[in-house]
Structure formats: structure tokens, C-alpha cells
Enzyme design. Structure first.
Site, PDB file in Angstrom:
ATOM      1  N   LYS A  13       0.832  -1.209   0.000  1.00 12.50           N
ATOM      2  CA  LYS A  13       0.000   0.000   0.000  1.00 12.50           C
ATOM      3  C   LYS A  13       0.866   1.258   0.000  1.00 12.50           C
ATOM      4  O   LYS A  13       0.613   2.196  -0.739  1.00 12.50           O
ATOM      5  CB  LYS A  13      -0.933   0.011   1.228  1.00 12.50           C
ATOM      6  CG  LYS A  13      -1.849  -1.198   1.323  1.00 12.50           C
ATOM      7  CD  LYS A  13      -2.860  -1.078   2.446  1.00 12.50           C
ATOM      8  CE  LYS A  13      -2.249  -1.045   3.835  1.00 12.50           C
ATOM      9  NZ  LYS A  13      -1.630  -2.324   4.264  1.00 12.50           N
ATOM     10  N   ARG A  88      -9.948   0.522   8.789  1.00 16.95           N
ATOM     11  CA  ARG A  88      -9.538  -0.834   9.150  1.00 16.95           C
ATOM     12  C   ARG A  88     -10.612  -1.582   9.921  1.00 16.95           C
ATOM     13  O   ARG A  88     -10.420  -2.744  10.242  1.00 16.95           O
ATOM     14  CB  ARG A  88      -8.307  -0.757  10.046  1.00 16.95           C
ATOM     15  CG  ARG A  88      -6.970  -1.050   9.326  1.00 16.95           C
ATOM     16  CD  ARG A  88      -5.900  -0.792  10.343  1.00 16.95           C
ATOM     17  NE  ARG A  88      -4.657  -1.434  10.175  1.00 16.95           N
ATOM     18  CZ  ARG A  88      -3.560  -0.849   9.671  1.00 16.95           C
ATOM     19  NH1 ARG A  88      -3.607   0.346   9.159  1.00 16.95           N
ATOM     20  NH2 ARG A  88      -2.419  -1.488   9.665  1.00 16.95           N
ATOM     21  N   ARG A 127      12.186  -5.504   5.613  1.00 18.67           N
ATOM     22  CA  ARG A 127      12.132  -4.150   5.048  1.00 18.67           C
ATOM     23  C   ARG A 127      12.734  -3.098   5.980  1.00 18.67           C
ATOM     24  O   ARG A 127      12.711  -3.219   7.199  1.00 18.67           O
ATOM     25  CB  ARG A 127      10.714  -3.784   4.623  1.00 18.67           C
ATOM     26  CG  ARG A 127       9.753  -3.563   5.742  1.00 18.67           C
ATOM     27  CD  ARG A 127       8.345  -3.299   5.202  1.00 18.67           C
ATOM     28  NE  ARG A 127       7.417  -3.045   6.280  1.00 18.67           N
ATOM     29  CZ  ARG A 127       6.120  -2.823   6.117  1.00 18.67           C
ATOM     30  NH1 ARG A 127       5.572  -2.825   4.930  1.00 18.67           N
ATOM     31  NH2 ARG A 127       5.353  -2.593   7.168  1.00 18.67           N
ATOM     32  N   ARG A 161      10.956  -0.492  11.343  1.00 18.64           N
ATOM     33  CA  ARG A 161       9.815  -0.303  12.240  1.00 18.64           C
ATOM     34  C   ARG A 161       9.869  -1.330  13.366  1.00 18.64           C
ATOM     35  O   ARG A 161      10.123  -2.506  13.121  1.00 18.64           O
ATOM     36  CB  ARG A 161       8.509  -0.491  11.453  1.00 18.64           C
ATOM     37  CG  ARG A 161       8.178   0.714  10.618  1.00 18.64           C
ATOM     38  CD  ARG A 161       6.995   0.471   9.719  1.00 18.64           C
ATOM     39  NE  ARG A 161       5.836  -0.122  10.397  1.00 18.64           N
ATOM     40  CZ  ARG A 161       4.649  -0.230   9.825  1.00 18.64           C
ATOM     41  NH1 ARG A 161       4.449   0.223   8.592  1.00 18.64           N
ATOM     42  NH2 ARG A 161       3.651  -0.787  10.470  1.00 18.64           N
ATOM     43  N   ARG A 172      -0.753  -8.588  13.366  1.00 20.84           N
ATOM     44  CA  ARG A 172      -1.339  -7.560  12.487  1.00 20.84           C
ATOM     45  C   ARG A 172      -2.173  -8.214  11.383  1.00 20.84           C
ATOM     46  O   ARG A 172      -3.209  -7.694  10.982  1.00 20.84           O
ATOM     47  CB  ARG A 172      -0.233  -6.681  11.901  1.00 20.84           C
ATOM     48  CG  ARG A 172       0.340  -5.690  12.939  1.00 20.84           C
ATOM     49  CD  ARG A 172       1.746  -5.244  12.629  1.00 20.84           C
ATOM     50  NE  ARG A 172       1.866  -4.482  11.420  1.00 20.84           N
ATOM     51  CZ  ARG A 172       3.019  -4.303  10.761  1.00 20.84           C
ATOM     52  NH1 ARG A 172       4.138  -4.828  11.218  1.00 20.84           N
ATOM     53  NH2 ARG A 172       3.048  -3.595   9.669  1.00 20.84           N
TER      54      ARG A 172
HETATM   55  P1  AMP Z   1       0.460   0.495   9.291  1.00 18.63           P
HETATM   56  O1  AMP Z   1       1.613   1.411   9.084  1.00 18.63           O
HETATM   57  O2  AMP Z   1      -0.735   0.876   8.454  1.00 18.63           O
HETATM   58  O3  AMP Z   1       0.832  -0.956   9.123  1.00 18.63           O
HETATM   59  O4  AMP Z   1      -0.001   0.679  10.808  1.00 18.63           O
HETATM   60  C1  AMP Z   1       0.849   0.374  11.881  1.00 18.63           C
HETATM   61  C2  AMP Z   1       0.048   0.209  13.170  1.00 18.63           C
HETATM   62  O5  AMP Z   1      -0.632   1.441  13.469  1.00 18.63           O
HETATM   63  C3  AMP Z   1      -1.060  -0.833  13.105  1.00 18.63           C
HETATM   64  O6  AMP Z   1      -0.577  -2.151  13.378  1.00 18.63           O
HETATM   65  C4  AMP Z   1      -2.016  -0.325  14.177  1.00 18.63           C
HETATM   66  O7  AMP Z   1      -1.523  -0.597  15.471  1.00 18.63           O
HETATM   67  C5  AMP Z   1      -1.940   1.187  13.975  1.00 18.63           C
HETATM   68  N1  AMP Z   1      -2.928   1.669  12.965  1.00 18.63           N
HETATM   69  C6  AMP Z   1      -2.655   2.241  11.768  1.00 18.63           C
HETATM   70  N2  AMP Z   1      -3.780   2.573  11.116  1.00 18.63           N
HETATM   71  C7  AMP Z   1      -4.806   2.181  11.922  1.00 18.63           C
HETATM   72  C8  AMP Z   1      -6.215   2.221  11.807  1.00 18.63           C
HETATM   73  N3  AMP Z   1      -6.825   2.720  10.718  1.00 18.63           N
HETATM   74  N4  AMP Z   1      -6.946   1.741  12.851  1.00 18.63           N
HETATM   75  C9  AMP Z   1      -6.375   1.250  13.963  1.00 18.63           C
HETATM   76  N5  AMP Z   1      -5.043   1.158  14.136  1.00 18.63           N
HETATM   77  C10 AMP Z   1      -4.254   1.619  13.120  1.00 18.63           C
END
Ligand code: AMP
Length: 215
Positions: A13, A88, A127, A161, A172
């Protein structure tokens, strides 16, 4: 044009958003990036989100929807939005409808990047990014041309990360399957879901997304 990029962690994404930002002048709205910035800044939101993110669980719907609401309100009407990692949950999808309406926008497409989960663990755990410009790299698939130096900006600082380890990645993915994938029917009923093979080469995924946007 307003689109949602949907797919489990590591589906591509962020990579595909970067292309749309660069070549189509769209704006990426990544709740993950916003939350990581909040954690770094040690803001109230960051302090609440940090441990949840480290466990690979979802931050509360109220927090992320408020972040999106604020970002969208601050954006020019003529700039298209790419929602990356949001919504989400079903509650977030409903909030997004309200936020878009308030801002006089409508959702054009929900593009689902379809991927194989085992391959994702391999993708994610290798990554890393340039700490200066954010260019993405991978231990096995995309190392910098000159070891330890960013191809794009020349920086020698890189970062990983904290939630990109196998245990958290599996959590996740579980969250994605349980809470995020079920929102697809909500959009399917509107006829705006499009599917792309996220396991294809990056350029081919880009072409497939471009073809959807041009249709
Ligand atoms: P990402 O970078 O999108 O993989 O997000 C990293 C982490 O941030 C996720 O594993 C969640 O803990 C939190 N997070 C990001 N976006 C959301 C969302 N829309 N709703 C809830 N938690 C989120």
C-alpha cells in the site's frame, strides 16, 4: 479522485501510494504514518497508541478517525486522497463516509491488493527505510546500490519499524483478517471494489492500479 488502498500489512500500500503521490499529485493519508509521527513527538495520541502498535493491535477508531478528519479538512479540494491503512474496521468505514461527505468528497474506488500471507512475513521482516527521505529497501529484494548509502538522497542512516518482527506481523495479519477484510462487502455493495494481484512485480501492480484509475 478519492481511493482506499486495502490489503494486509506488507501488501504494498505504501509503495503504491508513493507512486500515486509522485505521478498523480494525490495525497497519501496513512494513519500508520500519522501514528508513528505522534509516537515520535510523544503527543497525547502517541502515548496512547505506542504500546497498542507494538503489540500489533488496532488503535481506537476514535483516534484514527479524528486524525483522518483533521488531515482531510486541511487539504485543498482539488487534491485527490489515497487512504492507506484506513479504514480498518466497520466503524471506521462508517466514519469515513461522514468525513468525506462533510468535505464534499466521494469515494471512487476501493482497491484491494491481494497477497499471500506467508510471502508477506518474508517481505515485512526484511524491510527498512532511509531515515532521511523514507525510500524503502529490503534485505533480500532491494538493497541500496552502494552498501549503506541511500540511492535517492545519499543518507547513511536507515531505520526499521519496531512492529516489523514476525510475531507482531502475524498479529497484524490476524487483525486484518478479523476486522478489516470484513469491510469489503460494505463497499462491494456500491460496486467500487477493484482487485489487484499484489504479488506481481511492483511496476505491474502500479500499471494495474493506473488502469483502474483511468477507467
Ligand atoms: P500500518 O503502518 O498501516 O501498518 O499501521 C501500523 C500500526 O498502526 C497498526 O498495526 C495499528 O496498530 C496502527 N494503525 C494504523 N492505522 C490504523 C487504523 N486505521 N486503525 C487502527 N489502528 C491503526
Amino acid at each position: 479522485m478519492n481511493i482506499i488502498l486495502l490489503g494486509p500489512p506488507g501488501a504494498g500500500k505504501g509503495t503504491q501510494s508513493a507512486n500515486l503521490v509522485e505521478h498523480h499529485g494525490m495525497r497519501q493519508l496513512s494513519t500508520g504514518d500519522m501514528l508513528r509521527a505522534a509516537v515520535k513527538a510523544q503527543s497525547e495520541v502517541g502515548l496512547r497508541a505506542k504500546a497498542v502498535m507494538e503489540r500489533g493491535e488496532l488503535v481506537s477508531d476514535e483516534i484514527v478517525s479524528a486524525l483522518i478528519d483533521a488531515e482531510l479538512a486541511a487539504m485543498g479540494d482539488d487534491v485527490g486522497a489515497i487512504f492507506d491503512g484506513y479504514p480498518r474496521t466497520a466503524a471506521q468505514a462508517e466514519s469515513l463516509d461522514g468525513i468525506l461527505e462533510k468535505n464534499g468528497r466521494k469515494l471512487d474506488y476501493v482497491i484491494e491488493l491481494q497477497v499471500d500471507e506467508d510471502a508477506l512475513v518474508d517481505r515485512i521482516t526484511g524491510r527498512f527505510t532511509c531515515a532521511n527521505c523514507g525510500e524503502g529497501y529490503h534485505d533480500r529484494y532491494k538493497l541500496p546500490e552502494k552498501e549503506g548509502v541511500c540511492d535517492k538522497c545519499g543518507s547513511t542512516e536507515f531505520k526499521r519499524r519496531p512492529d516489523d518482527n514476525e510475531e507482531t506481523v502475524r498479529k497484524r495479519m490476524q487483525e486484518y483478517r478479523a476486522k478489516t477484510a470484513p469491510i469489503l462487502p460494505f463497499y462491494e455493495d456500491r460496486g467500487i471494489v477493484r482487485r489487484v494481484d499484489g504479488m506481481a512485480a511492483i511496476e505491474d501492480v502500479t500499471k494495474a492500479i493506473e488502469a483502474i484509475l483511468a477507467s
